[in-house]
Enzyme design. Structure first.
Site, PDB file in Angstrom:
ATOM      1  N   ILE A   1       0.900  -1.161   0.000  1.00  0.00           N
ATOM      2  CA  ILE A   1       0.000   0.000   0.000  1.00  0.00           C
ATOM      3  C   ILE A   1       0.936   1.209   0.000  1.00  0.00           C
ATOM      4  O   ILE A   1       1.584   1.484   1.007  1.00  0.00           O
ATOM      5  CB  ILE A   1      -0.895   0.051   1.248  1.00  0.00           C
ATOM      6  CG1 ILE A   1      -1.682  -1.240   1.424  1.00  0.00           C
ATOM      7  CG2 ILE A   1      -1.798   1.286   1.195  1.00  0.00           C
ATOM      8  CD1 ILE A   1      -2.923  -1.363   0.602  1.00  0.00           C
ATOM      9  N   PRO A   2       1.025   1.936  -1.114  1.00  0.00           N
ATOM     10  CA  PRO A   2       2.093   2.942  -1.261  1.00  0.00           C
ATOM     11  C   PRO A   2       1.795   4.225  -0.488  1.00  0.00           C
ATOM     12  O   PRO A   2       1.555   5.286  -1.073  1.00  0.00           O
ATOM     13  CB  PRO A   2       2.141   3.174  -2.767  1.00  0.00           C
ATOM     14  CG  PRO A   2       0.757   2.876  -3.235  1.00  0.00           C
ATOM     15  CD  PRO A   2       0.198   1.821  -2.322  1.00  0.00           C
ATOM     16  N   CYS A   3       1.877   4.128   0.833  1.00  0.00           N
ATOM     17  CA  CYS A   3       1.596   5.290   1.664  1.00  0.00           C
ATOM     18  C   CYS A   3       2.677   6.364   1.486  1.00  0.00           C
ATOM     19  O   CYS A   3       2.476   7.520   1.870  1.00  0.00           O
ATOM     20  CB  CYS A   3       1.451   4.908   3.134  1.00  0.00           C
ATOM     21  SG  CYS A   3       2.857   4.027   3.797  1.00  0.00           S
ATOM     22  N   HIS A   4       3.805   5.978   0.851  1.00  0.00           N
ATOM     23  CA  HIS A   4       4.841   6.990   0.589  1.00  0.00           C
ATOM     24  C   HIS A   4       4.358   8.000  -0.456  1.00  0.00           C
ATOM     25  O   HIS A   4       4.972   9.057  -0.609  1.00  0.00           O
ATOM     26  CB  HIS A   4       6.142   6.322   0.129  1.00  0.00           C
ATOM     27  CG  HIS A   4       6.023   5.483  -1.107  1.00  0.00           C
ATOM     28  ND1 HIS A   4       5.651   4.160  -1.080  1.00  0.00           N
ATOM     29  CD2 HIS A   4       6.217   5.790  -2.423  1.00  0.00           C
ATOM     30  CE1 HIS A   4       5.629   3.679  -2.325  1.00  0.00           C
ATOM     31  NE2 HIS A   4       5.957   4.650  -3.156  1.00  0.00           N
TER      32      HIS A   4
END
Lengths: 243, 173
Positions: free
Chosen positions: A153-156
């Site tokens: 989950i690309p929370c970056h």
């Protein structure tokens, strides 16, 4: 009167769940930010952390955060590696995440975040608006901070609306900067989100960080202070960044 | 919500609860049929793995109408039988004594099962055709009708076999 029912031996449930693939296993995986531990089960990837704490550290972390037992495996299965690589390279498709320990709100935040394409960033407030909770910007930040499966989950890709990149749980902001840079986001030139950009050729307006919005040539670029102003000028919102 | 309804709605989510609900009974039956704790644990785990594999191919409607306990008993019998066959080791049997008097089954069970350590030894002495009915009825907790259905024998036969088994167990104690 019946014969005594014997207690099944301890660990039988875990052994069965393990044998049918419902139990969690973990192994090492090389990510762009270094060695990580990835845990998975039949439903999806359940946890990802830096591998700096060793196997014992990961087992403790998993028990605390996911509240289930986890066993080491020899290597990450190809479907798990493929899911991570698909997400990091920005390809679409199912996320293959097991988020069932999270609250519905946290699940909404992460499901929405999973849709952000590689090479783009969105402000926290955008996620809040997308999930129908525009006032919950701070709670969105907290949910992302507790993302059990960063990278997958690309929370970056969620950053502060002032254009600074904000915190990152997987090894600190340096890793967030590295990941965004690898994906082609101009980390040091993200302008604060004040208003929107439009193109006078397509008559579409975008968030300033949208991949489409960035491509508008200077001579066609039109600035708007608000959605209402853009729509009054006859522009429609971009379908990619949904400003 | 019934466990089978939960299984039908979300097999992966409810399967752990399904195992927890049935593990003691399945293990108890497997222990009395295999007569060795290590074999019983392996067999019981195998029962649930087979159950999961079967359920994962079923339509939700079929899972909802499942009578879980007799179904697991049937799988347990098959697993124990297959393991005994492939291991090539079967529990030794002794001839059943010829005269079995009609006795109160409840008292008989109470008597012969009082000393749990000795139960396995005495069950080992029972011929297979008597062991399965008495285990399914009294260790696993099926009704006579369910035991008859699982074993494919008439109810009257099952009742006689259980009674005969209890009598034999009592005499051998």
């Amino acid at each position: 009167m019946q014969m005594e029912i014997e207690k099944a031996p301890a660990g039988m449930v875990e052994n069965v769940l393990h044998a049918v693939g419902l139990a969690d296993e973990f192994a090492r995986w090389s990510s762009p930010v270094g060695e990580v531990f990835v845990a998975w089960n039949r439903r999806g990837i359940s946890r990802l952390t830096l591998a700096d704490g060793g196997e014992a550290g990961f087992t403790d972390d998993f028990a605390r955060v996911i509240r289930r037992p986890v066993r080491p495996a020899s290597s990450v299965p190809s479907r798990v590696a493929a899911a991570l690589e698909r997400r990091l390279s920005g390809k679409g498709g199912p996320t293959f995440a097991d988020l069932r320990v999270l609250t519905p709100f946290e699940q909404d935040v992460l499901t929405c975040t999973a849709e952000i394409p590689a090479g783009e960033a969105r402000p926290y407030g955008w996620v809040a608006k997308e999930i129908g909770r525009p006032g919950a910007v701070r709670a969105v930040g907290t949910a992302l901070k507790h993302n059990p499966v960063p990278l997958l989950i690309p929370c970056h890709r969620v950053v502060r609306s002032d254009g600074t990149i904000g915190e990152y749980a997987l090894g600190g902001p340096g890793n967030k900067r590295l990941l965004l840079t690898l994906e082609g986001v101009p980390v040091d030139r993200l302008a604060p989100v004040k208003g929107f950009v439009g193109s006078d050729t397509t008559r579409v307006f975008c968030l300033p960080w949208c991949g489409y919005g960035r491509r508008v040539m200077d001579k066609h670029r039109v600035a708007f202070r608000s959605r209402a102003e853009a729509e009054a000028a006859g522009y429609r919102p971009c379908r990619r960044c949904r400003p | 919500m019934r466990l089978t309804d939960r299984l039908a709605a979300d097999l992966d989510g409810a399967f752990e609860a399904f195992v927890r609900a049935h593990q003691d009974a399945v293990y108890s039956a497997a222990l009395r049929l295999t007569l060795r704790p290590a074999d019983a644990q392996d067999a019981a785990q195998d029962v649930f793995v087979r159950a999961y594999k079967a359920l994962s191919t079923w339509e939700p409607e079929r899972i909802r109408s499942l009578e879980a306990k007799p179904w697991l008993a049937r799988i347990t019998l098959n697993v124990v039988r297959n393991r005994a066959r492939s291991n090539g080791r079967r529990p030794e049997t002794v001839p059943l004594s010829a005269d079995v008097a009609g006795t109160d089954a409840t008292d008989a069970v109470a008597d012969v099962m009082a000393d749990a350590d000795d139960v396995l030894g005495r069950l080992a002495a029972l011929p297979d055709k008597y062991r399965a009915p008495v285990v399914l009825r009294h260790a696993y907790g099926l009704s006579y009708e369910e035991v008859a259905d699982v074993l494919g024998r008439p109810v009257g036969t099952v009742k006689a076999q259980v009674s005969r088994a209890l009598q034999t167990l009592k005499e051998s104690s």
